[in-house]
Motif scaffolding. Sequence first.
Motif, short mmCIF file in Angstrom:
data_model
loop_
_atom_site.label_atom_id
_atom_site.label_comp_id
_atom_site.label_asym_id
_atom_site.label_seq_id
_atom_site.Cartn_x
_atom_site.Cartn_y
_atom_site.Cartn_z
N GLU A 15 0.91 -1.03 -0.39
CA GLU A 15 -0.41 0.31 0.12
C GLU A 15 0.84 1.18 -0.17
O GLU A 15 0.31 2.55 -0.63
CB GLU A 15 -0.76 0.14 1.20
N LEU A 16 1.58 0.98 0.57
CA LEU A 16 3.23 2.04 1.35
C LEU A 16 3.24 2.54 -0.27
O LEU A 16 3.93 4.23 -0.96
CB LEU A 16 3.66 2.34 2.02
N GLN A 21 4.39 5.85 -5.71
CA GLN A 21 4.59 6.01 -7.30
C GLN A 21 3.28 7.10 -7.41
O GLN A 21 3.68 7.40 -8.56
CB GLN A 21 3.88 4.73 -7.26
N LEU A 22 2.58 6.80 -7.02
CA LEU A 22 1.20 8.27 -6.73
C LEU A 22 1.53 9.40 -6.67
O LEU A 22 0.94 10.56 -7.60
CB LEU A 22 -0.11 7.78 -6.40
N LEU A 23 2.75 9.14 -6.12
CA LEU A 23 2.54 11.29 -5.30
C LEU A 23 3.29 11.50 -7.20
O LEU A 23 4.37 11.54 -8.14
CB LEU A 23 4.04 11.58 -4.94
N ALA A 131 7.56 3.11 6.96
CA ALA A 131 6.04 3.69 7.75
C ALA A 131 6.84 3.76 9.25
O ALA A 131 8.25 2.60 9.59
CB ALA A 131 5.13 3.11 7.87
N VAL A 132 6.64 4.45 9.80
CA VAL A 132 7.35 4.61 11.57
C VAL A 132 5.74 4.71 12.41
O VAL A 132 5.11 6.08 11.75
CB VAL A 132 8.37 5.79 11.48
N ASP A 133 6.20 4.65 13.01
CA ASP A 133 4.74 4.47 14.19
C ASP A 133 4.99 5.62 15.51
O ASP A 133 6.23 5.01 15.56
CB ASP A 133 4.01 3.31 14.49
N SER A 166 2.55 10.82 5.67
CA SER A 166 1.45 10.55 5.56
C SER A 166 1.73 8.83 6.04
O SER A 166 0.67 7.85 6.60
CB SER A 166 0.34 10.79 4.67
N GLU A 167 3.46 8.93 6.45
CA GLU A 167 3.61 7.45 6.39
C GLU A 167 3.73 7.34 8.23
O GLU A 167 4.82 6.38 8.25
CB GLU A 167 4.94 7.40 5.54
#
Length: 198
Positions: A15-16, A21-23, A131-133, A166-167
């Motif tokens: 998903e990420l 790739q859509l940016l 990603a990072v939480d 967003s990540e």
Amino acid sequence: MPDEIADAKRALRAELRERRQLLSQHARDAAAAAIAQRLDALVDELGVRSMSCFLSTTTEPGTRDFVDAAVRRGIRVLLPVTRADGLLDWSVATPDLDIAEGLHGLPEPVGELLGPIAVNDVDLLVIPAAAVDRSGMRLGWGRGYFDKTIGSMEGCPPVYAVVYDSELLDEVPRDVHDQPVTGVVTPTQTLRLAPARR
């Protein structure tokens, strides 16, 4: 690794990857400029003289402008070079940096290789992430290079992951070998998430 954790990681990475790739190129360029400013400020705040950083791919939040500027400022920047045994060698960034495709198709420096322990002397590690939480857990891309590096360092310096806004998530799937990061740098913020290990 339990199958459900591996499956959750795979799904989230896919998903990420698709989101990145859509940016648009404009969004990527703006993010790279903002990240360079944030990393520059972090280096100043921490008094960094030597650090590691990665050379971003076309879809990753851009780090190349920062690396160029840091080298011009006289900061010693070590860049990772992947090895078949799952460890990282390191090469010192230079003003006329030669870049080639590495083992996994990633951009890597061409030059003298320093062994895996060369990174033990740096003041800061700046690493990639999917990603990072908010607790500081990092989801990498699945090869484990940076988890092994961080996990093997005695007196590990601060470790900051570079991601898009967003990540930064509430939670990422984690396994026992996953290593937390000290903080995260996005185009709009630099956040300290977990204590440094020194």
